[in-house]
Design an enzyme around this catalytic site. Structure first.
Site, PDB file in Angstrom:
ATOM      1  N   GLU A 174      23.304 -19.677 -53.787  1.00 32.98           N
ATOM      2  CA  GLU A 174      21.827 -19.634 -53.816  1.00 32.98           C
ATOM      3  C   GLU A 174      21.297 -18.298 -54.338  1.00 32.98           C
ATOM      4  O   GLU A 174      20.424 -17.672 -53.735  1.00 32.98           O
ATOM      5  CB  GLU A 174      21.280 -19.940 -52.417  1.00 32.98           C
ATOM      6  CG  GLU A 174      21.749 -21.301 -51.891  1.00 32.98           C
ATOM      7  CD  GLU A 174      21.361 -21.573 -50.440  1.00 32.98           C
ATOM      8  OE1 GLU A 174      20.563 -20.805 -49.868  1.00 32.98           O
ATOM      9  OE2 GLU A 174      21.885 -22.560 -49.872  1.00 32.98           O
ATOM     10  N   GLU A 290      27.769 -30.097 -50.529  1.00 29.32           N
ATOM     11  CA  GLU A 290      27.137 -30.131 -49.198  1.00 29.32           C
ATOM     12  C   GLU A 290      26.273 -31.387 -49.020  1.00 29.32           C
ATOM     13  O   GLU A 290      25.191 -31.350 -48.476  1.00 29.32           O
ATOM     14  CB  GLU A 290      26.271 -28.883 -48.976  1.00 29.32           C
ATOM     15  CG  GLU A 290      26.956 -27.567 -49.241  1.00 29.32           C
ATOM     16  CD  GLU A 290      26.078 -26.363 -49.007  1.00 29.32           C
ATOM     17  OE1 GLU A 290      25.018 -26.483 -48.359  1.00 29.32           O
ATOM     18  OE2 GLU A 290      26.442 -25.262 -49.447  1.00 29.32           O
TER      19      GLU A 290
HETATM   20  O1  G3I Z   1      26.232 -18.212 -34.000  1.00 28.24           O
HETATM   21  C1  G3I Z   1      24.930 -18.075 -33.407  1.00 28.24           C
HETATM   22  C2  G3I Z   1      25.079 -18.145 -31.896  1.00 28.24           C
HETATM   23  O2  G3I Z   1      25.833 -17.017 -31.432  1.00 28.24           O
HETATM   24  C3  G3I Z   1      23.701 -18.152 -31.264  1.00 28.24           C
HETATM   25  O3  G3I Z   1      23.847 -18.341 -29.868  1.00 28.24           O
HETATM   26  C4  G3I Z   1      22.883 -19.299 -31.851  1.00 28.24           C
HETATM   27  C5  G3I Z   1      21.479 -19.273 -31.291  1.00 28.24           C
HETATM   28  O4  G3I Z   1      20.711 -20.202 -32.033  1.00 28.24           O
HETATM   29  O5  G3I Z   1      22.773 -19.157 -33.287  1.00 28.24           O
HETATM   30  C6  G3I Z   1      24.045 -19.197 -33.893  1.00 28.24           C
HETATM   31  O6  G3I Z   1      23.818 -19.021 -35.271  1.00 28.24           O
HETATM   32  C7  G3I Z   1      23.475 -20.222 -35.969  1.00 28.24           C
HETATM   33  C8  G3I Z   1      24.383 -20.331 -37.182  1.00 28.24           C
HETATM   34  O7  G3I Z   1      24.057 -21.492 -37.971  1.00 28.24           O
HETATM   35  C9  G3I Z   1      25.832 -20.396 -36.740  1.00 28.24           C
HETATM   36  O8  G3I Z   1      26.558 -19.619 -37.676  1.00 28.24           O
HETATM   37  C10 G3I Z   1      22.040 -20.133 -36.458  1.00 28.24           C
HETATM   38  O9  G3I Z   1      21.186 -20.193 -35.331  1.00 28.24           O
HETATM   39  C11 G3I Z   1      21.727 -21.311 -37.379  1.00 28.24           C
HETATM   40  O10 G3I Z   1      20.459 -21.149 -37.970  1.00 28.24           O
HETATM   41  C12 G3I Z   1      22.753 -21.393 -38.508  1.00 28.24           C
HETATM   42  O11 G3I Z   1      22.445 -22.556 -39.282  1.00 28.24           O
HETATM   43  C13 G3I Z   1      23.279 -22.767 -40.420  1.00 28.24           C
HETATM   44  C14 G3I Z   1      22.444 -22.533 -41.693  1.00 28.24           C
HETATM   45  O12 G3I Z   1      23.263 -22.804 -42.848  1.00 28.24           O
HETATM   46  C15 G3I Z   1      21.925 -21.127 -41.762  1.00 28.24           C
HETATM   47  O13 G3I Z   1      21.179 -20.996 -42.972  1.00 28.24           O
HETATM   48  C16 G3I Z   1      23.747 -24.212 -40.406  1.00 28.24           C
HETATM   49  O14 G3I Z   1      24.619 -24.425 -39.283  1.00 28.24           O
HETATM   50  C17 G3I Z   1      24.473 -24.561 -41.700  1.00 28.24           C
HETATM   51  O15 G3I Z   1      24.733 -25.965 -41.773  1.00 28.24           O
HETATM   52  C18 G3I Z   1      23.618 -24.192 -42.909  1.00 28.24           C
HETATM   53  O16 G3I Z   1      24.367 -24.430 -44.082  1.00 28.24           O
HETATM   54  C19 G3I Z   1      23.734 -24.036 -45.316  1.00 28.24           C
HETATM   55  C20 G3I Z   1      24.841 -23.648 -46.273  1.00 28.24           C
HETATM   56  O17 G3I Z   1      25.615 -22.623 -45.711  1.00 28.24           O
HETATM   57  C21 G3I Z   1      24.257 -23.259 -47.617  1.00 28.24           C
HETATM   58  N1  G3I Z   1      23.454 -24.369 -48.167  1.00 28.24           N
HETATM   59  C22 G3I Z   1      22.378 -24.791 -47.261  1.00 28.24           C
HETATM   60  C23 G3I Z   1      22.950 -25.221 -45.919  1.00 28.24           C
HETATM   61  C24 G3I Z   1      21.858 -25.725 -45.018  1.00 28.24           C
HETATM   62  O18 G3I Z   1      20.981 -24.684 -44.691  1.00 28.24           O
END
Ligand code: G3I
Length: 387
Positions: A174, A290
């Protein structure tokens, strides 16, 4: 293709791989749940196409017992020949403090893949999101040289640890804005801390990031990756120009990933195959990295309507068909399952039901549509490559 050779070798040699610094792999044949049903996405896929899924190793695979898997692990092993860390290899998870790396989630992914004869897509090394606080804080004062040093150390450490275990890496994710963003489609030299520090020549930094990854793992195929990068549009035009510039500069760029995050709120861009074909004409692999299709479900509506279920299936299948039509399409990955673990509802309130499995881990019509397309595409051999 390299990963094809490797996956065939995997099949022949069980699960032993160059162990690197990871725990030695079990050497027995894959467990029953990886063999299971004859009719699975991975078994029906052409030999030169990996069907994959994202998975969050830290959440779903720690403590995996190959003789007593969870139902989710059983489906993951049975249906997919490739897995992608949904979060485990992102900076915030794997490199949370300066000089401190947490590999447990990513290691669990690689070890699960070995135990189940799967390949692994690495995700991701250069991105504007999910960077740890220490990067955001430090980046404010970085010179380009300092940013390069931090990025190079990270790339060589992470890619080097998994050298030989990753068949495709989403190196740069991105890196272009969308045409609706201020300034339109251009490199994210504000939001991405590394591109911001090197905003005088961001393409040089992008190229070096690919060079560092290639030096750390010469076997991995190195990709650009983005959303809204399915059809021919202003964003993919920008990627097409960037790819030509990088290739002309001798950068080890091997592929272009289209994430495939679709919504039933919009139509399907049927220029997807043409877009794949133009990147393939540059000598690049292409991939759907994805895939999911979110469904707008208003308050009070109990799940998708029959029409939405049909459209959800048609959109997944249309992306797969575009991939099957282009020999250079090497992998098709869905962004995790089931719906309960999907990123979609958190980011798009009112949209859900995006994955190809229900929360009971039953395959949806989208799964069956994809299986049918794979079955028609090949009885185990891809007519596209004649093997
Ligand atoms: O790991 C922390 C945890 O310690 C904490 O307690 C918790 C509280 O909410 O948050 C956790 O982090 C989360 C993280 O995923 C885990 O690594 C974040 O809140 C959450 O927002 C994050 O979301 C991810 C997102 O990318 C972030 O932009 C999604 O799971 C993931 O599916 C999504 O994937 C992205 C691709 O990497 C790139 N393309 C778009 C796609 C969708 O956004």
């Amino acid at each position: 293709m390299r990963h094809l050779t490797r996956s065939l070798l995997l099949a022949a040699a069980g699960t032993t791989l160059a162990a690197g610094t990871l725990a030695p792999a079990a050497t027995a044949a894959p467990p029953d749940h990886a063999r299971g049903h004859q009719d699975t996405l991975r078994r029906q896929a052409p030999k030169d196409l990996q069907i994959g899924s994202a998975v969050w190793g830290q959440r779903d695979l720690l403590g995996y017992d190959r003789l007593d898997p969870t139902e989710h692990q059983r489906v993951l092993a049975r249906e997919f020949g490739s897995i992608t860390p949904e979060n485990d290899m992102k900076w915030a998870e794997i490199h949370p403090e300066p000089g401190v790396y947490h590999f447990s989630g990513a290691d669990a992914i690689v070890e699960f893949a070995r135990a189940n004869n799967q390949e692994v897509r690495g995700h991701t090394l250069l991105w504007h999101s999910q960077n740890p606080q220490w990067v955001s804080d430090a980046a404010a004062d970085w010179t380009c040289e300092e940013a390069r040093d931090v990025l190079e150390d990270h790339v060589r450490t992470v890619v080097g640890r998994y050298a030989g275990e990753i068949y495709e890496w989403d190196v740069a994710n991105e890196i272009f804005q969308d045409d609706w963003d201020e300034g339109g489609v251009r490199l994210r030299t504000e939001a991405n801390p590394f591109l911001a520090a090197c905003s005088e020549d961001p393409v040089a930094l992008i190229g070096d990031t690919f060079r560092w990854a290639h030096e750390a793992d010469p076997q991995a195929r190195l990709f650009l990756n983005d959303y809204n990068a399915e059809g021919v549009n202003t964003k993919t035009d920008a990627y097409y120009a960037l790819a030509q510039e990088l290739l002309a500069d001798g950068v080890p760029l091997h592929g272009m990933g289209s994430q495939g995050h679709l919504s039933l709120m919009y139509g399907f861009d049927d220029s997807m195959q043409a877009n794949f074909e133009r990147f393939a004409a540059l000598g690049l692999d292409v991939a759907v990295t994805e895939a999911d299709v979110r469904v707008p479900i208003p308050e009070g509506q109990d799940g998708p309507t029959p029409e939405q279920v049909t459209l959800h299936a048609e959109r997944h299948d249309a992306m797969l068909e575009a991939c099957l039509a282009v020999p250079s399409c090497t992998s098709f990955t869905v962004w995790g399952f089931p719906d309960a673990s999907s990123w979609v509802p958190d980011v798009f309130p009112g949209e859900e039901w995006a994955t190809i499995f229900t929360d009971d881990l039953d395959p949806k019509p989208a799964y069956h549509a994809m299986l049918e397309s794979l079955r028609e595409a090949t009885p185990g051999v891809s007519p596209r490559s004649g093997r």
